[in-house]
Design a protein around this motif. Structure first.
Motif: not given
Lengths: 402, 402
Positions: B62-66, A395-402
Motif C-alpha cells: 500500500s505504500w506504493n498504492e496511495g 524485469f526490475a523495470t517492469r516490476n518497479a512499482v511494488t
C-alpha cells in the motif's frame, strides 16, 4: 530441513495459536513484518468503535473518556516490552519527532559537551534528525563514525550516544548493557532507537537514559502508528522538550500564554494526538498481553535457521549474525541483483523487501509465521534462484512499482 | 425569532441536505464542531477499507498504492479552502509541530531579524511552540503584545508575524490582507494559524507566506487528525525544515547518511505519516467537495443572529464581533458562572464548551446544524438561565468530568 520437519516444529510451537489473531492475505507469505506489521484481526472493530461510538456518538466528551490520557495509557502498555516503568513511556508523534526532542534536550543538559555520536549507516532518519537537532544548540555537532570506531569516538565532549539497537539492514544487534555502560563511562547519555527491536527481541533498557521506537513494525500498530518515547525517571525533571506544545503544558486547559512543562512524561507531548491511529495501536497491543518473549526469541531463532540454511545452500551471502543474541528478528542476504530477486519473490507471493544497494531482507515474525510458512518461503527462494527469468535486466523495470 | 421562523429558514437553506452526510447522536444539539468536527457518515467505511483492505490485505504494497503520497494528495484537497495552490500544502504531524518548523525556518532566513511577534491571548500552543522555537536560533526572541499594540510592535527586527486568523475564544477575525501587508511593510514574513477559520470562513491566503491549520474542527477530519502546512511557492526552495526526517529527504529510499531536502513541499515532511488518521481525513474532505463558501458564510451569519439575539435577550454579554466579516463561525458569551452554565447546557443536551475563566463558547457549523437546531439551543439556554439549579455551587463539582 524438510517440509515435514517444519510441520513437526509447528506441532509443538507454543506460539502457534497467535496466528489466528491476525488477518493475512491468502496465497501470500508475508516476510515484511519488520517493515509493516500485519493486521491483528480485532483491530478493525476497535477502529470502528473509536470512529462510530467515541467520535460519532460521544464527540467532544470522549476527550474526558479516554482520549486525553491515551499517550500515557498506551505508553504504559509498551513499557514492559522494553524493560521500562509504566510512567517512563508515552506514545505520539513519529519516531523522528521524538528523536529530535531527545537529542536537543540531551545537548542542552551540559554546555561542556557538544557532540552527538552515531553510527554511519544508521537508519537514515536518526542521522537526518540529528543533523537538524544539532543546528538548534550553539556549538553542537554530529559525529558519524563506522561501528568499529564508535568506542574511540566517545570522549569528554560527547553529550549523547545515539544508536539503533537492531540494524535495519543487517539485523545486527548492539549489546545494550555494554554500550550503555560505555556511553556512561564517557559521561554521555545513551539514546536507543528500538524501532527494529521492540517486539522482535527481549529488551531491558536498564540503565539507559533515553529511547524511542516505532510501533508499526513488530508491534503491529498500523501504518505510521504513533511512536513511543522513553525517558528514565531520573531525567524526567531535568530535560526540557523544545517542541513545547500545549499538550505538554502543566495545565493545558488553563490556556496560559507562558509555557510551563508538565511533570513526568507528559511534557514530551506536543500537539493533539492522532486518536484514530492511537486506537488501532492500543488494540494491536492486546496481542502482546502475556506473550513470553523467551518463546518469541526461540521461535525467531528456529525460523532464522530455516532461511539461513536455505539461502546459504543456494550460495547467498547472509549478512545477519548467526548468533541469535547478536541479531534482531529478520534475515538479510546480499546479492548483486537483490532488487530483481526481491521483485521475483514478490511475484511468487513471498513478500520481503529490498534495501539499497544489494540487500534482500526477510522479516521473521514468530506471532504469525509458522515454521512451514518460512520453509515454503525458502523453497520459493530456491525455485526463484534456479529460474533465470528474474535475472532478465528488463524485469526490475517492469516490476518497479511494488 | 420563533421556532417557525427558524423552520422557514431551513426550508430554503441551500445547505440543508449536508446534514444527512453526518452521523450525529440523537437528543443532542452539537455546538462544539469548532473544537471537534462531527463524524461524516461515510468515514467509518473509509477507515475500515484502510485497515482491512489497504493494511490487512495489501500490507506493505500500500505504500506504493496511495500511502506514500497521501500528505501531498490530501494537502492538495485542502488548498482550495485556503486560497492556495495544490502544491503549496501538505498534511501530517500536528499544528504545533508545523508551527515549530515554520517559525525556526523563518528566523533563519535573515540573521538581521531576530523577533517573532505574536498576540497575547493567542491560542496557547502558538505561543508555547514559539517559545521553544526561538531557543533554537541564536539571539531570537518572542515578543507577545496585546492586539492593539501589534502594529507598533513590527519593526526592522521582526522576522515573523504569527497570528491566529480567528481567535479561539472570541471568534474575532483578523483582516488577513491588511495584516499580511503590515508584516510585509515591516519586512517580516506572515504566518497564519488557520485552525479556527478553515472551513468556517472563506480564506484567501493571497500574499501570505506561511500558514498552518487544524483539520479536526470545521473540516471534520477526526480527533487529532493530521494538520496542514502551507508554504508559498516563492519560499519553498529558500526555507529549510529543521525537523529533517527521512520522509522529507530528496530520495528517502536511497538511505543516505546525509540529509538532502526534497524539492517543493515534501521537505516539510518528517517521519512516517499516520495513515489511518490520514484515511479518515481524506474521506472527511469529500464533504467539502463543491461546497459554496458564500452559502456557508451566509448560513453561519444567520445561525449567529439566532443565538446572539437569544443570549442578549437573556442579558448575556456577547464577546464575538457582530460584523460577520470580523469573526469566524462560533459565538462566545461571557458569564461569571460560565463553567456551571456550560455544564448545565450539556446536561440538557446542548454541547458547547467552556473556556477559562468566563467564556461559554458555541460553535456554528452550517453543514450539520439547522436553523431550528440553533433556535432550540437558544431556547434551552433560556430555560437554563431561568432555572436556578445550575447556579448551585456544588453543580460544577458534580459534573466536572464532562
Amino acid at each position: 530441513m524438510t517440509r515435514d520437519d517444519a510441520r513437526a516444529l509447528d506441532a509443538r510451537d507454543p506460539l502457534a495459536a497467535y496466528r489466528d489473531r491476525f488477518t493475512l492475505p491468502a496465497d501470500t507469505l508475508y516476510l515484511d513484518g519488520n517493515s509493516l506489521g500485519a493486521l491483528p484481526a480485532h483491530v478493525p472493530a476497535a477502529l470502528a468503535n473509536a470512529a462510530t461510538r467515541q467520535w460519532g456518538d460521544r464527540l467532544i466528551r470522549s476527550w474526558n473518556e479516554g482520549w486525553f490520557d491515551a499517550p500515557e495509557r498506551i505508553g504504559a502498555r509498551i513499557a514492559p516490552l522494553i524493560g521500562a516503568a509504566p510512567d517512563e513511556v508515552i506514545v505520539g508523534d513519529s519516531t523522528s519527532i521524538h528523536l529530535f526532542k531527545l537529542i536537543v534536550a540531551a545537548l542542552r543538559l551540559d554546555p561542556a559537551r557538544r557532540t552527538v555520536v552515531s553510527e554511519a549507516g544508521n537508519f537514515p532518519t536518526d542521522l537526518h534528525v540529528a543533523e537538524g537537532a544539532v543546528t538548534c544548540v550553539p556549538g553542537a555537532r554530529l559525529r558519524v563514525v563506522a561501528r568499529e570506531d564508535l568506542a574511540d569516538a566517545l570522549d569528554d565532549d560527547t553529550a549523547l550516544l545515539l544508536l539503533t539497537h537492531v540494524h535495519y539492514k543487517t539485523a545486527a544487534r548492539f549489546d545494550m548493557p555494554a554500550w550503555t555502560a560505555r556511553a556512561h563511562a564517557a559521561g554521555a547519555l545513551m539514546l536507543w532507537d528500538l524501532s527494529h527491536s521492540v517486539g522482535a527481541v527481549a529488551i531491558d533498557l536498564a540503565d539507559a537514559d533515553l529511547a524511542v521506537g516505532s510501533t508499526y513494525k513488530y508491534l503491529n500498530g498500523g501504518p505510521g502508528a504513533p511512536a513511543f518515547v522513553f525517558v528514565a525517571k531520573r531525567w524526567q525533571d531535568c530535560l526540557d522538550n523544545t517542541l513545547s506544545g500545549w499538550m505538554g503544558h502543566a495545565a493545558p486547559f488553563a490556556f496560559e500564554d507562558g509555557y510551563r512543562p508538565a511533570p513526568g512524561m507528559a511534557r514530551w507531548r506536543t500537539g493533539t494526538p492522532g486518536i484514530l491511529s492511537m486506537a488501532a495501536l492500543d488494540a494491536a497491543l492486546d496481542v502482546w498481553d502475556g506473550v513470553d518473549m523467551t518463546a518469541v526469541a526461540a521461535k525467531s531463532a528456529a525460523l532464522f535457521e530455516i532461511l539461513a540454511r536455505a539461502g546459504t545452500a543456494l550460495g547467498l551471502e547472509c549478512v545477519t549474525p548467526r548468533d541469535p543474541a547478536a541479531r534482531g528478528s529478520h534475515i538479510s542476504f546480499r546479492h548483486r541483483d537483490a532488487y530483481a530477486l526481491t521483485q521475483a519473490l514478490i511475484a511468487r507471493g513471498v513478500i520481503g523487501d529490498f534495501r539499497d544497494p544489494d540487500i534482500l531482507r526477510l522479516g521473521l515474525t514468530p506471532l504469525y509465521l509458522s515454521h512451514e510458512d518460512v520453509w515454503r518461503a525458502g523453497d520459493i527462494l530456491r525455485e526463484t534462484i534456479e529460474t533465470a527469468a528474474w535475472q532478465d535486466p528488463a524485469f526490475a523495470t517492469r516490476n518497479a512499482v511494488t
